[in-house]
Design a protein around this motif. Structure first.
Motif: not given
Length: 274
Positions: A219-234
């Motif tokens: 109903t309100e939507g996402i306000r903030r996103v924080d991401v960290t990647w440890l390795r890449a998917g193949q």
């Protein structure tokens, strides 16, 4: 004064949810913005890879929705982007982007990438290495920062585990297909935002009646996103996306862990807050 690039992007319906710009769309626009800044002020991404044998792997990303920007609000938006080298050994490239509509800045993103020294194979494999001097020298003095960028994800996860109320969890299997990938058949990092979003919506479908406060994400939507990647998917990797919804005070948050199905090793963490 740090250099910037500014240009208009035409908006179409595929960028949006009913409430705001999709996170995957913002990720794609941010990647394009960083690529454009490099082309304008340093060298093109293609030249960086093919001639200088330097790759960039995204490590951390932040998205803040400053105010609504919906499909019906504008035909186009203004993208402004700047970049700088970070770390005492030039071990990171940071790119900041804003996207503005009729009422000003709608979203802000910040991305921190780790440079690789590429081996030269078609898989674009490489090892972490500082940016070479011949590239760093193309950045101005005010485009270099000795302190490294630090991801907020570990602290956010610890805070939610310690102080938040766990409302519900779900595990959603998914596979990396070619349309999720970039040229080297590694996942295109923005698609992992979509994997997390799909698991969040599955959580709402399964548990929204039992924990109705979770529905605020719809109903309100996402306000903030924080991401960290440890390795890449193949290509063709099978993943489990484990997502947990929390309440902390008035805030609703979702933590998604993307992990390889075979061994359970984490590949990325996505924290979405309402």
């Amino acid at each position: 004064m740090p250099r910037s690039s500014a240009y208009e992007v035409v908006l179409d319906a595929s960028y949006f949810t009913p409430h705001q710009l999709q996170t995957v769309a913002v990720g794609r626009l941010g990647f394009q913005a960083g690529t454009r800044w490099l082309r304008d002020h340093v060298c093109s991404h293609r030249t960086l890879v093919s001639q200088h044998r330097v790759g960039l792997v995204l490590w951390a990303w932040q998205l803040v929705y400053e105010q609504p920007l919906r499909f019906e609000d504008a035909d186009d938006a203004l993208v402004e982007v700047c970049a700088r080298v970070r770390g005492p050994r030039s071990s990171q490239l940071e790119v900041e982007m804003t996207l503005s509509g009729p009422d000003g800045v709608a979203v802000r993103t910040r991305a921190a990438s780790v440079p690789l020294q590429l081996s030269g194979d078609q898989a674009l494999s490489g090892t972490p290495a500082p940016l070479p001097d011949r590239i760093v020298d193309r950045f101005g003095a005010d485009e270099r920062e000795r302190s490294p960028f630090r991801s907020r994800v570990p602290a956010l996860r610890a805070m939610l585990e310690r102080d938040g109320q766990r409302l519900a969890s779900v595990t959603l299997p998914t596979r990396v297909h070619r349309h999720h990938c970039e040229v080297a058949d590694q996942w295109y990092w923005a698609e992992s935002l979509g994997f997390a979003g799909a698991a969040r919506e599955e959580l709402l479908l399964r548990h929204g009646s039992r924990a109705p406060q979770l529905r605020r994400a719809l109903t309100e939507g996402i306000r903030r996103v924080d991401v960290t990647w440890l390795r890449a998917g193949q290509l063709w990797d099978q993943f489990d996306v484990h997502t947990t919804g929390y309440q902390l005070g008035d805030e609703i948050a979702f933590v998604s862990e993307l992990r390889l199905a075979d061994d359970g090793l984490p590949y990325a963490y996505v924290v979405e807050r309402v």
